[in-house]
Design a protein around this motif. Structure first.
Motif, PDB file in Angstrom:
ATOM      1  N   LEU A  85      18.629 -40.158   6.351  1.00  0.00           N
ATOM      2  CA  LEU A  85      19.055 -41.172   5.392  1.00  0.00           C
ATOM      3  C   LEU A  85      18.459 -40.844   4.030  1.00  0.00           C
ATOM      4  CD1 LEU A  85      18.594 -44.481   7.462  1.00  0.00           C
ATOM      5  CD2 LEU A  85      20.736 -43.290   6.978  1.00  0.00           C
ATOM      6  N   ARG A  86      19.159 -41.268   2.978  1.00  0.00           N
ATOM      7  CA  ARG A  86      18.675 -41.050   1.624  1.00  0.00           C
ATOM      8  C   ARG A  86      17.932 -42.299   1.130  1.00  0.00           C
ATOM      9  NH1 ARG A  86      22.757 -41.105  -1.563  1.00  0.00           N
ATOM     10  NH2 ARG A  86      24.363 -41.582  -0.012  1.00  0.00           N
ATOM     11  N   PRO A  87      16.990 -42.130   0.194  1.00  0.00           N
ATOM     12  CA  PRO A  87      16.232 -43.276  -0.307  1.00  0.00           C
ATOM     13  C   PRO A  87      17.105 -44.422  -0.803  1.00  0.00           C
ATOM     14  CG  PRO A  87      15.192 -41.252  -1.036  1.00  0.00           C
ATOM     15  CD  PRO A  87      16.470 -40.853  -0.355  1.00  0.00           C
ATOM     16  N   VAL A  88      18.195 -44.124  -1.484  1.00  0.00           N
ATOM     17  CA  VAL A  88      19.050 -45.192  -2.013  1.00  0.00           C
ATOM     18  C   VAL A  88      19.678 -45.988  -0.868  1.00  0.00           C
ATOM     19  CG1 VAL A  88      21.130 -43.727  -2.197  1.00  0.00           C
ATOM     20  CG2 VAL A  88      20.858 -45.741  -3.685  1.00  0.00           C
ATOM     21  N   GLN A  89      20.013 -45.328   0.231  1.00  0.00           N
ATOM     22  CA  GLN A  89      20.567 -46.031   1.385  1.00  0.00           C
ATOM     23  C   GLN A  89      19.546 -46.994   1.982  1.00  0.00           C
ATOM     24  OE1 GLN A  89      21.668 -42.252   3.391  1.00  0.00           O
ATOM     25  NE2 GLN A  89      23.693 -43.174   3.682  1.00  0.00           N
ATOM     26  N   VAL A  90      18.300 -46.537   2.077  1.00  0.00           N
ATOM     27  CA  VAL A  90      17.239 -47.375   2.636  1.00  0.00           C
ATOM     28  C   VAL A  90      16.949 -48.549   1.708  1.00  0.00           C
ATOM     29  CG1 VAL A  90      14.827 -47.421   3.384  1.00  0.00           C
ATOM     30  CG2 VAL A  90      16.244 -45.417   3.863  1.00  0.00           C
ATOM     31  N   LEU A  91      16.939 -48.292   0.401  1.00  0.00           N
ATOM     32  CA  LEU A  91      16.685 -49.366  -0.560  1.00  0.00           C
ATOM     33  C   LEU A  91      17.761 -50.442  -0.481  1.00  0.00           C
ATOM     34  CD1 LEU A  91      15.123 -50.564  -2.936  1.00  0.00           C
ATOM     35  CD2 LEU A  91      16.473 -49.113  -4.466  1.00  0.00           C
ATOM     36  N   VAL A  92      19.014 -50.032  -0.451  1.00  0.00           N
ATOM     37  CA  VAL A  92      20.115 -50.999  -0.358  1.00  0.00           C
ATOM     38  C   VAL A  92      20.020 -51.791   0.944  1.00  0.00           C
ATOM     39  CG1 VAL A  92      22.621 -51.246  -0.127  1.00  0.00           C
ATOM     40  CG2 VAL A  92      21.672 -49.699  -1.861  1.00  0.00           C
ATOM     41  N   PHE A  93      19.733 -51.101   2.032  1.00  0.00           N
ATOM     42  CA  PHE A  93      19.596 -51.755   3.339  1.00  0.00           C
ATOM     43  C   PHE A  93      18.482 -52.801   3.303  1.00  0.00           C
ATOM     44  CE2 PHE A  93      17.769 -51.576   7.751  1.00  0.00           C
ATOM     45  CZ  PHE A  93      18.833 -52.180   8.404  1.00  0.00           C
ATOM     46  N   ALA A  94      17.334 -52.433   2.753  1.00  0.00           N
ATOM     47  CA  ALA A  94      16.195 -53.353   2.677  1.00  0.00           C
ATOM     48  C   ALA A  94      16.523 -54.565   1.807  1.00  0.00           C
ATOM     49  CB  ALA A  94      14.968 -52.627   2.130  1.00  0.00           C
ATOM     50  N   LEU A  95      17.200 -54.329   0.678  1.00  0.00           N
ATOM     51  CA  LEU A  95      17.553 -55.426  -0.218  1.00  0.00           C
ATOM     52  C   LEU A  95      18.549 -56.380   0.430  1.00  0.00           C
ATOM     53  CD1 LEU A  95      17.844 -53.594  -3.658  1.00  0.00           C
ATOM     54  CD2 LEU A  95      16.059 -55.192  -2.924  1.00  0.00           C
ATOM     55  N   VAL A  96      19.525 -55.841   1.142  1.00  0.00           N
ATOM     56  CA  VAL A  96      20.516 -56.683   1.826  1.00  0.00           C
ATOM     57  C   VAL A  96      19.828 -57.572   2.861  1.00  0.00           C
ATOM     58  CG1 VAL A  96      22.468 -56.659   3.426  1.00  0.00           C
ATOM     59  CG2 VAL A  96      22.484 -55.160   1.417  1.00  0.00           C
ATOM     60  N   LEU A  97      18.936 -56.976   3.660  1.00  0.00           N
ATOM     61  CA  LEU A  97      18.216 -57.758   4.665  1.00  0.00           C
ATOM     62  C   LEU A  97      17.350 -58.829   4.007  1.00  0.00           C
ATOM     63  CD1 LEU A  97      17.011 -55.009   7.189  1.00  0.00           C
ATOM     64  CD2 LEU A  97      18.937 -56.575   7.439  1.00  0.00           C
ATOM     65  N   GLY A  98      16.630 -58.454   2.949  1.00  0.00           N
ATOM     66  CA  GLY A  98      15.750 -59.399   2.281  1.00  0.00           C
ATOM     67  C   GLY A  98      16.502 -60.550   1.636  1.00  0.00           C
ATOM     68  N   ILE A  99      17.599 -60.238   0.953  1.00  0.00           N
ATOM     69  CA  ILE A  99      18.397 -61.280   0.306  1.00  0.00           C
ATOM     70  C   ILE A  99      19.026 -62.201   1.353  1.00  0.00           C
ATOM     71  CG2 ILE A  99      20.480 -61.701  -1.070  1.00  0.00           C
ATOM     72  CD1 ILE A  99      19.778 -59.084  -2.590  1.00  0.00           C
ATOM     73  N   ALA A 100      19.534 -61.624   2.438  1.00  0.00           N
ATOM     74  CA  ALA A 100      20.117 -62.436   3.510  1.00  0.00           C
ATOM     75  C   ALA A 100      19.071 -63.365   4.105  1.00  0.00           C
ATOM     76  CB  ALA A 100      20.701 -61.518   4.589  1.00  0.00           C
ATOM     77  N   SER A 101      17.861 -62.851   4.287  1.00  0.00           N
ATOM     78  CA  SER A 101      16.782 -63.663   4.836  1.00  0.00           C
ATOM     79  C   SER A 101      16.473 -64.853   3.935  1.00  0.00           C
ATOM     80  CB  SER A 101      15.522 -62.805   5.006  1.00  0.00           C
ATOM     81  OG  SER A 101      14.389 -63.610   5.246  1.00  0.00           O
ATOM     82  N   MET A 102      16.293 -64.583   2.645  1.00  0.00           N
ATOM     83  CA  MET A 102      15.949 -65.659   1.717  1.00  0.00           C
ATOM     84  C   MET A 102      17.071 -66.692   1.602  1.00  0.00           C
ATOM     85  SD  MET A 102      12.873 -65.220   0.797  1.00  0.00           S
ATOM     86  CE  MET A 102      12.592 -64.569   2.454  1.00  0.00           C
ATOM     87  N   ALA A 103      18.306 -66.230   1.537  1.00  0.00           N
ATOM     88  CA  ALA A 103      19.442 -67.157   1.442  1.00  0.00           C
ATOM     89  C   ALA A 103      19.504 -68.048   2.678  1.00  0.00           C
ATOM     90  CB  ALA A 103      20.739 -66.366   1.286  1.00  0.00           C
ATOM     91  N   LEU A 104      19.317 -67.462   3.831  1.00  0.00           N
ATOM     92  CA  LEU A 104      19.364 -68.205   5.087  1.00  0.00           C
ATOM     93  C   LEU A 104      18.259 -69.255   5.147  1.00  0.00           C
ATOM     94  CD1 LEU A 104      20.748 -68.307   7.925  1.00  0.00           C
ATOM     95  CD2 LEU A 104      19.022 -66.680   8.686  1.00  0.00           C
ATOM     96  N   LEU A 105      17.040 -68.842   4.804  1.00  0.00           N
ATOM     97  CA  LEU A 105      15.904 -69.755   4.913  1.00  0.00           C
ATOM     98  C   LEU A 105      15.955 -70.864   3.863  1.00  0.00           C
ATOM     99  CD1 LEU A 105      13.059 -67.173   5.670  1.00  0.00           C
ATOM    100  CD2 LEU A 105      14.148 -68.743   7.276  1.00  0.00           C
ATOM    101  N   VAL A 106      16.345 -70.522   2.641  1.00  0.00           N
ATOM    102  CA  VAL A 106      16.406 -71.528   1.581  1.00  0.00           C
ATOM    103  C   VAL A 106      17.509 -72.549   1.848  1.00  0.00           C
ATOM    104  CG1 VAL A 106      16.961 -71.921  -0.857  1.00  0.00           C
ATOM    105  CG2 VAL A 106      15.394 -70.093  -0.222  1.00  0.00           C
ATOM    106  N   LEU A 107      18.695 -72.062   2.212  1.00  0.00           N
ATOM    107  CA  LEU A 107      19.861 -72.936   2.325  1.00  0.00           C
ATOM    108  C   LEU A 107      19.960 -73.669   3.658  1.00  0.00           C
ATOM    109  CD1 LEU A 107      22.527 -70.600   0.657  1.00  0.00           C
ATOM    110  CD2 LEU A 107      21.288 -72.514  -0.387  1.00  0.00           C
TER     111      LEU A 107
END
Length: 296
Positions: A85-107
Motif C-alpha cells: 500500500l502507498r502512504p496516501v492510501q493509508v492516510l485516506v483510509f485512516a481519515l475515513v475511519l476517523g471521520i466515520a467514528s466521530m460522526a457516529l459518536l457525535v450524532l
C-alpha cells in the motif's frame, strides 16, 4: 508467492487483534456501567464508533512508523513496509475511519463519548506514535493513558457520565489497564530489543539494559496486583472478582519473578503472551462478578 488481497492489507492496518482486546474492555465498561443490560442502541453504535476510532489510530501508527517497520523483523511484513500500500492510501483510509467514528459518536451516541474517543485517538496516534515513542524510554508509560481509555469510552457511551460514581468507577478500569501496559510491552521489548535498537527506538531494554527492565516489570506487576483490588475496596466488584484477580495476579507475579532469571531467551515472550490472557480474563471476571447478583 500468492498476492495478499487488498482487503487483507487494509484489515492489517487496523491491527484487528489489538483492537479486539480494546473493544472487549470497552464492552465490559458498558456492562459495568448499568445495573442490568446496557441500552442496545448506544452499546452497538458506541462499540462501532470506538472500533472505528481505534482502527483509525492503528492505521496512523502504520503511516508514522513506516520507516521503523521496514527495519524491524517483527513489522517488516506490514503493508507499507512491503510496498503493498502507498502512504496516501493509508492516510485516506485512516481519515475515513476517523471521520466515520466521530460522526457516529457525535450524532448517534453522545458528544462526550466522541470527545473522549477523539482525545484517545490523538493521544495514541499523534502524541505517542509521533513523539513519545522516539523521545523517551518512558514512552509506553506516558502514552499508556490513551491505550487505557476504552473502558471509560464504553462507560460514557451508555451513561453520558451522569451518575455520581461514573467517573470514579470508569477511571478505576482505566487505571488497571494503565498499570498493566508497562509489564506487557516491556516483556515484548526485551525479546525484540535488537529490533528496537536497530530502529533507534529508545525502549527501556535498549536504554537501560535488560536487567533493569526486568526489575521494572516486577515492580509494575506488584503495583498491578494492588490496583486490581481497588474495585473491591470501592464497592464496585465483589468476592468472585477478587478471587479471580488474585489468582491471575499470582500467576503474573510468578512470571515476572521468573523473568529475573529466565530459563531461556523466549521466556519474555511467554510473559508477554500471558499478559494478554491476563487482561482478557481479568475483565471477564469483572463482567461475571457484575452479573452474579442478577442471576441468583
Amino acid at each position: 508467492m500468492t498476492a495478499v488481497p487488498a482487503w487483507r492489507q487494509y484489515l492489517e492496518l487496523t491491527k484487528p487483534r489489538v483492537v479486539a482486546l480494546l473493544v472487549f474492555t470497552a464492552l465490559v465498561g458498558m456492562f459495568l456501567a448499568v445495573p442490568g443490560l446496557p441500552p442496545l442502541r448506544e452499546s452497538v453504535l458506541g462499540l462501532l464508533g470506538i472500533w472505528l476510532a481505534a482502527s483509525s489510530a492503528a492505521a496512523i501508527n502504520h503511516l508514522i512508523d513506516q520507516r521503523i517497520d521496514k527495519v524491524m523483523a517483527r513489522t517488516a511484513h506490514r503493508p507499507l513496509a512491503t510496498g503493498a500500500l502507498r502512504p496516501v492510501q493509508v492516510l485516506v483510509f485512516a481519515l475515513v475511519l476517523g471521520i466515520a467514528s466521530m460522526a457516529l459518536l457525535v450524532l448517534l451516541v453522545n458528544p462526550l463519548t466522541a470527545a473522549l474517543t477523539f482525545a484517545s485517538l490523538i493521544g495514541y496516534a499523534v502524541v505517542y506514535t509521533g513523539f513519545l515513542k522516539r523521545a523517551t524510554p518512558q514512552n509506553i508509560v506516558i502514552g499508556g493513558v490513551a491505550g487505557a481509555a476504552p473502558p471509560l469510552l464504553g462507560w460514557a457511551a451508555v451513561t453520558g457520565m451522569r451518575g455520581p460514581w461514573d467517573w470514579q468507577y470508569a477511571l478505576l478500569l482505566v487505571l488497571i489497564i494503565f498499570v498493566w501496559t508497562p509489564p506487557h510491552f516491556w516483556a515484548l521489548a526485551i525479546f525484540r530489543r535488537e529490533d528496537y535498537a536497530r530502529a533507534l527506538i529508545p525502549m527501556l531494554p535498549v536504554t537501560h539494559g535488560v536487567t533493569y527492565t526486568r526489575w521494572q516489570i516486577l515492580f509494575y506487576t506488584v503495583l498491578l496486583v494492588e490496583v486490581t483490588v481497588l474495585p473491591v475496596v470501592f464497592g464496585m466488584s465483589g468476592l468472585f472478582y477478587l478471587g479471580g484477580a488474585l489468582v491471575l495476579g499470582s500467576v503474573f507475579l510468578w512470571y515476572a519473578w521468573r523473568l529475573l532469571d529466565p530459563p531461556d531467551e523466549f521466556f519474555a515472550m511467554r510473559v508477554f503472551n500471558y499478559s494478554v490472557v491476563y487482561l482478557m480474563a481479568l475483565f471477564a471476571f469483572l463482567l461475571v462478578d457484575h452479573w452474579l447478583p442478577l442471576l441468583f
